[in-house]
Design an enzyme around this catalytic site. Structure first.
Site, PDB file in Angstrom:
ATOM      1  N   ASP A 101       0.832  -1.208   0.000  1.00 29.02           N
ATOM      2  CA  ASP A 101       0.000   0.000   0.000  1.00 29.02           C
ATOM      3  C   ASP A 101       0.861   1.250   0.000  1.00 29.02           C
ATOM      4  O   ASP A 101       0.639   2.176  -0.766  1.00 29.02           O
ATOM      5  CB  ASP A 101      -0.962   0.007   1.207  1.00 29.02           C
ATOM      6  CG  ASP A 101      -0.262  -0.244   2.549  1.00 29.02           C
ATOM      7  OD1 ASP A 101       0.958  -0.544   2.557  1.00 29.02           O
ATOM      8  OD2 ASP A 101      -0.927  -0.146   3.588  1.00 29.02           O
ATOM      9  N   ASP A 104       7.084   3.662   3.220  1.00 27.31           N
ATOM     10  CA  ASP A 104       7.286   4.780   4.136  1.00 27.31           C
ATOM     11  C   ASP A 104       8.757   4.793   4.591  1.00 27.31           C
ATOM     12  O   ASP A 104       9.613   5.236   3.841  1.00 27.31           O
ATOM     13  CB  ASP A 104       6.291   4.614   5.294  1.00 27.31           C
ATOM     14  CG  ASP A 104       6.259   5.774   6.268  1.00 27.31           C
ATOM     15  OD1 ASP A 104       6.567   6.899   5.863  1.00 27.31           O
ATOM     16  OD2 ASP A 104       5.913   5.559   7.448  1.00 27.31           O
ATOM     17  N   LYS A 132       6.382   7.552   0.175  1.00 24.82           N
ATOM     18  CA  LYS A 132       6.758   8.735   0.967  1.00 24.82           C
ATOM     19  C   LYS A 132       8.269   8.794   1.027  1.00 24.82           C
ATOM     20  O   LYS A 132       8.869   8.447   2.049  1.00 24.82           O
ATOM     21  CB  LYS A 132       6.237   8.585   2.405  1.00 24.82           C
ATOM     22  CG  LYS A 132       4.784   8.924   2.635  1.00 24.82           C
ATOM     23  CD  LYS A 132       4.536   8.898   4.152  1.00 24.82           C
ATOM     24  CE  LYS A 132       3.083   8.756   4.495  1.00 24.82           C
ATOM     25  NZ  LYS A 132       2.899   8.428   5.938  1.00 24.82           N
ATOM     26  N   VAL A 154      -1.919   8.987   5.943  1.00 18.66           N
ATOM     27  CA  VAL A 154      -3.128   8.896   5.111  1.00 18.66           C
ATOM     28  C   VAL A 154      -3.923   7.627   5.402  1.00 18.66           C
ATOM     29  O   VAL A 154      -3.378   6.636   5.873  1.00 18.66           O
ATOM     30  CB  VAL A 154      -2.771   8.964   3.610  1.00 18.66           C
ATOM     31  CG1 VAL A 154      -2.227  10.338   3.247  1.00 18.66           C
ATOM     32  CG2 VAL A 154      -1.773   7.875   3.218  1.00 18.66           C
ATOM     33  N   ASP A 160      -5.148   2.076   6.978  1.00 20.87           N
ATOM     34  CA  ASP A 160      -5.919   2.268   8.213  1.00 20.87           C
ATOM     35  C   ASP A 160      -5.282   3.280   9.146  1.00 20.87           C
ATOM     36  O   ASP A 160      -4.100   3.591   9.061  1.00 20.87           O
ATOM     37  CB  ASP A 160      -6.002   0.942   8.975  1.00 20.87           C
ATOM     38  CG  ASP A 160      -4.652   0.568   9.607  1.00 20.87           C
ATOM     39  OD1 ASP A 160      -3.655   0.486   8.869  1.00 20.87           O
ATOM     40  OD2 ASP A 160      -4.597   0.395  10.847  1.00 20.87           O
TER      41      ASP A 160
HETATM   42  P1  IMP Z   1       7.462   1.204   6.457  1.00 21.92           P
HETATM   43  O1  IMP Z   1       7.973  -0.088   6.987  1.00 21.92           O
HETATM   44  O2  IMP Z   1       7.770   2.359   7.365  1.00 21.92           O
HETATM   45  O3  IMP Z   1       7.877   1.492   5.025  1.00 21.92           O
HETATM   46  O4  IMP Z   1       5.902   1.155   6.545  1.00 21.92           O
HETATM   47  C1  IMP Z   1       5.141   0.402   5.742  1.00 21.92           C
HETATM   48  C2  IMP Z   1       3.785   0.140   6.343  1.00 21.92           C
HETATM   49  O5  IMP Z   1       3.403   1.108   7.334  1.00 21.92           O
HETATM   50  C3  IMP Z   1       2.744   0.278   5.268  1.00 21.92           C
HETATM   51  O6  IMP Z   1       2.585  -0.937   4.597  1.00 21.92           O
HETATM   52  C4  IMP Z   1       1.522   0.693   6.040  1.00 21.92           C
HETATM   53  O7  IMP Z   1       0.844  -0.435   6.520  1.00 21.92           O
HETATM   54  C5  IMP Z   1       2.060   1.487   7.191  1.00 21.92           C
HETATM   55  N1  IMP Z   1       1.975   2.935   6.907  1.00 21.92           N
HETATM   56  C6  IMP Z   1       2.979   3.793   6.645  1.00 21.92           C
HETATM   57  N2  IMP Z   1       2.551   5.041   6.408  1.00 21.92           N
HETATM   58  C7  IMP Z   1       1.194   4.976   6.508  1.00 21.92           C
HETATM   59  C8  IMP Z   1       0.140   5.953   6.339  1.00 21.92           C
HETATM   60  O8  IMP Z   1       0.339   7.146   6.036  1.00 21.92           O
HETATM   61  N3  IMP Z   1      -1.116   5.488   6.545  1.00 21.92           N
HETATM   62  C9  IMP Z   1      -1.405   4.202   6.869  1.00 21.92           C
HETATM   63  N4  IMP Z   1      -0.460   3.258   7.008  1.00 21.92           N
HETATM   64  C10 IMP Z   1       0.835   3.647   6.839  1.00 21.92           C
HETATM   65 MG    MG Z   2       1.042  -2.370   4.982  1.00 24.38          MG
END
Ligand code: IMP
Ligand code: MG
Length: 181
Positions: A101, A104, A132, A154, A160
């Site tokens: 999705d 980040d 992002k 978001v 969620d």
């Molecule tokens: P990462 O490991 O920080 O890249 O995060 C990935 C996961 O964090 C995504 O698959 C989402 O489930 C969750 N996530 C990160 N940013 C958001 C956001 O803005 N809204 C909702 N879920 C987020």
């Molecule tokens: Mg996710």
């Protein structure tokens, strides 16, 4: 009470999402001619994107699902990732497309890609609906990416906040008082 009363601003409308997903599906269809990729959905955030994306891909692809630990009820990454549900099928020799999705910090995909690479697939690509880049802490980028989002939390279209708002048909940000708890 209507769910969209909690939304401050819509970032991507249903129509914009539909058009973007069609674009991503067409690109994958073009790039994987003659192949049967396995689309791996990272649950739960990608479930709606996955459902729409697979229907916009005109290839004999298959689907599989994985679940990894996420943020819990908060809005920032812990850096800790755990497999909660593994794939149902072996992936050796397969062309994988990881469907996320949002990319980040990159912690989740950085870890997941390594775990899957150890199983010797023929290739691994990453397809994320949202990116992002400002928040990245791990060196990882998507091969297919829908929209670059500013640094805001978001919700909607599968994403969620504290497990809610996944069923909104668009993507937007919540009113500050909702994040406040
Ligand atoms: P990462 O490991 O920080 O890249 O995060 C990935 C996961 O964090 C995504 O698959 C989402 O489930 C969750 N996530 C990160 N940013 C958001 C956001 O803005 N809204 C909702 N879920 C987020
Ligand atoms: Mg996710």
């Amino acid at each position: 009470m209507r769910l969209d009363q909690d939304i401050l601003e819509v970032f991507y409308s249903e129509e914009q999402l539909k058009a973007k997903v069609a674009e991503l599906g067409a690109a994958i269809t073009r790039d994987y001619q003659g192949k049967s990729p396995v689309l791996v959905s990272v649950l739960r955030g990608s479930y709606i994107f996955m459902a729409d994306l697979t229907r916009s891909i005109d290839l004999p692809c298959t689907v599989d699902f994985m679940s990894v630990s996420s943020y819990g009820a908060g809005t920032t990454s812990s850096g800790q990732v755990k497999i909660l549900k593994d794939l149902s099928e072996p992936i050796e020799g397969k062309d994988l497309i990881i469907v996320e999705d949002i990319l980040d910090s990159g912690n989740t995909l950085f870890y997941l890609r390594d775990v899957l690479a150890a199983r010797k697939p023929a290739s691994i690509a990453i397809c994320t609906l949202l990116d992002k880049p400002e928040r990245r802490v791990k060196p990882i980028r998507a091969d297919y990416s829908g929209f670059e989002v500013p640094d805001a939390f978001v919700v909607g279209y599968g994403l969620d906040y504290a497990e809610k708002y996944r069923n909104l048909p668009y993507i937007g940000v919540l009113k500050p008082e909702i994040y406040g708890g």
